[in-house]
Design an enzyme around this catalytic site. Structure first.
Site, mmCIF file in Angstrom:
data_model
loop_
_atom_site.group_PDB
_atom_site.id
_atom_site.type_symbol
_atom_site.label_atom_id
_atom_site.label_comp_id
_atom_site.label_asym_id
_atom_site.label_seq_id
_atom_site.Cartn_x
_atom_site.Cartn_y
_atom_site.Cartn_z
ATOM 1 N N ASP A 181 40.904 43.134 30.845
ATOM 2 C CA ASP A 181 40.742 43.452 32.264
ATOM 3 C C ASP A 181 40.550 42.163 33.061
ATOM 4 O O ASP A 181 39.617 41.402 32.810
ATOM 5 C CB ASP A 181 39.526 44.366 32.459
ATOM 6 C CG ASP A 181 39.353 44.748 33.913
ATOM 7 O OD1 ASP A 181 40.017 45.709 34.355
ATOM 8 O OD2 ASP A 181 38.576 44.073 34.628
ATOM 9 N N TYR A 215 38.412 36.788 40.063
ATOM 10 C CA TYR A 215 37.579 36.156 39.033
ATOM 11 C C TYR A 215 37.946 34.681 38.858
ATOM 12 O O TYR A 215 37.260 33.956 38.138
ATOM 13 C CB TYR A 215 37.706 36.879 37.682
ATOM 14 C CG TYR A 215 37.422 38.361 37.717
ATOM 15 C CD1 TYR A 215 36.750 38.943 38.796
ATOM 16 C CD2 TYR A 215 37.833 39.190 36.676
ATOM 17 C CE1 TYR A 215 36.506 40.310 38.835
ATOM 18 C CE2 TYR A 215 37.584 40.561 36.700
ATOM 19 C CZ TYR A 215 36.923 41.119 37.786
ATOM 20 O OH TYR A 215 36.688 42.470 37.811
ATOM 21 N N LYS A 262 43.899 42.950 39.537
ATOM 22 C CA LYS A 262 43.475 43.620 40.770
ATOM 23 C C LYS A 262 43.888 42.818 42.008
ATOM 24 O O LYS A 262 43.794 41.586 42.014
ATOM 25 C CB LYS A 262 41.948 43.802 40.774
ATOM 26 C CG LYS A 262 41.438 44.479 39.508
ATOM 27 C CD LYS A 262 39.933 44.666 39.477
ATOM 28 C CE LYS A 262 39.476 45.082 38.088
ATOM 29 N NZ LYS A 262 39.326 43.954 37.172
ATOM 30 N N HIS A 281 41.262 46.278 44.451
ATOM 31 C CA HIS A 281 39.917 45.911 43.997
ATOM 32 C C HIS A 281 38.816 46.601 44.815
ATOM 33 O O HIS A 281 37.784 46.997 44.275
ATOM 34 C CB HIS A 281 39.758 44.384 44.081
ATOM 35 C CG HIS A 281 38.782 43.824 43.099
ATOM 36 N ND1 HIS A 281 38.956 42.604 42.485
ATOM 37 C CD2 HIS A 281 37.609 44.293 42.627
ATOM 38 C CE1 HIS A 281 37.930 42.369 41.668
ATOM 39 N NE2 HIS A 281 37.100 43.375 41.744
#
Length: 327
Positions: A47, A52, A82, A115
């Site tokens: 994931d 990130y 996302k 997201h």
């Protein structure tokens, strides 16, 4: 690990592994080795997310471990990413996805999620802020963003699309316009935030639920000193002793047994391996109910910012903020 119990079927017919490796908060320099190790011990679900800021490093792991002549074939792997809040305008969606594909060194994604339902000011700054520390929002409707995401499926760039951090009303709002239905909802979920109503809502509408922070995210930055610690819950510790498992394994087993996908994050090899070892035992119905009734509606993941020297919920002022409603 029997394939019957370790996958859930998406409405698209794809097999989504019930346990994946989460990569949020995995630092540069660590995440590549974590992903490579996870793949070597049997993980087939990773994931990821643009926000990130570590997809390029995950791509290096994929380059070394995934491919026709590599230990893992691409078709065996389930990769999620996302769309970030600054890329909600329809014309920004495909370029944002293509950047993730380029960073991750893959030709397509198995799943692409929006997201959050709310948007930030467009641009390449992930967290555009006003001088006082508040976020610079955009008011684009997520339904417009969704229509752009549907085109990615038609082009073969993604196999399935879904939502993250949407509430039940917002999910229904997307379903009311969708020609490609959301396959997955990803939300924070653990026994203190059991999400029973939201999960029932999703399952009735054919969405699979993925639980992020299934262990209570003890390593986040804005941790409150008085908050309850999920891994210290006495009943969970008792169950761990009864089954000769760790508290983490009990928490993960509870989710997969109710067909909720989990994506625990770790960069520690022993823990990464342990988190996958939840298919060799079952909890009784009574134990499942006990864990489900630990619910405190306690949300650990509310992104915070400092405004005028005070910590406040970063996005609570946005009209599309999802957590102002019961579920």
């Amino acid at each position: 690990m029997s394939s019957e119990s370790s996958y859930v079927l998406l409405p698209t017919g794809q097999k989504m592994p019930l346990v994946g490796l989460g990569t949020w908060k995995s630092d540069a320099g660590q995440v590549k080795e974590a992903v490579k190790y996870a793949l070597s011990v049997g993980y087939r679900h990773i994931d990821c997310a643009t926000a990130y800021s570590n997809e390029a490093e995950i791509g290096e792991a994929f380059l070394e471990s995934v491919g026709a002549d590599k230990p893992v074939k691409r078709e065996e792997l389930f990769v999620t990413s996302k769309l970030w809040n600054t890329k909600h305008h329809p014309e920004d969606v495909e370029p944002a996805l293509k950047k993730s594909l380029e960073d991750l060194k893959v030709d397509y994604l198995d799943l692409y999620l929006m997201h959050w339902p709310h948007a930030f000011e467009r641009g390449d700054n992930l967290f555009p802020k006003n001088p006082d520390g508040t976020m610079r929002y955009d008011d684009i409707d997520y339904k417009e963003t969704w229509k752009a995401m549907e085109k990615l499926v038609a082009k073969g760039l993604v196999k399935a699309i879904g939502l993250s951090n949407f509430n039940s009303r917002q999910i229904d709002d997307v379903l009311s316009v969708a020609s490609v239905k959301p396959a997955v909802l990803q939300v924070e979920c653990h026994p203190y935030l059991a999400q029973n109503k939201l999960i029932a809502h999703c399952h009735q509408r054919g969405l699979v639920v993925t639980a992020y922070s299934p262990l209570g995210s003890p390593d986040r930055m804005w941790k409150h000193p008085d908050e309850p610690v999920l891994m210290e819950e006495p009943g969970i510790k008792k169950l761990a002793e009864r089954y000769s498992k760790s508290p983490a394994q009990i928490l993960l087993r509870w989710q997969v047994q109710r067909k909720v996908v989990v994506i625990p994050k770790s960069v520690t090899p022993a823990r990464i391996l342990q988190n996958l070892q939840v298919f060799d035992f079952s909890l009784t119905e009574e134990e499942m109910n006990y864990i489900g009734n630990l619910n405190k509606n306690w949300r650990y993941i509310v992104p915070m910012v400092t405004v005028d020297g005070k910590l406040v919920a970063r996005d609570a002022g946005h009209p599309l903020y999802p957590f102002n409603e019961p579920y």
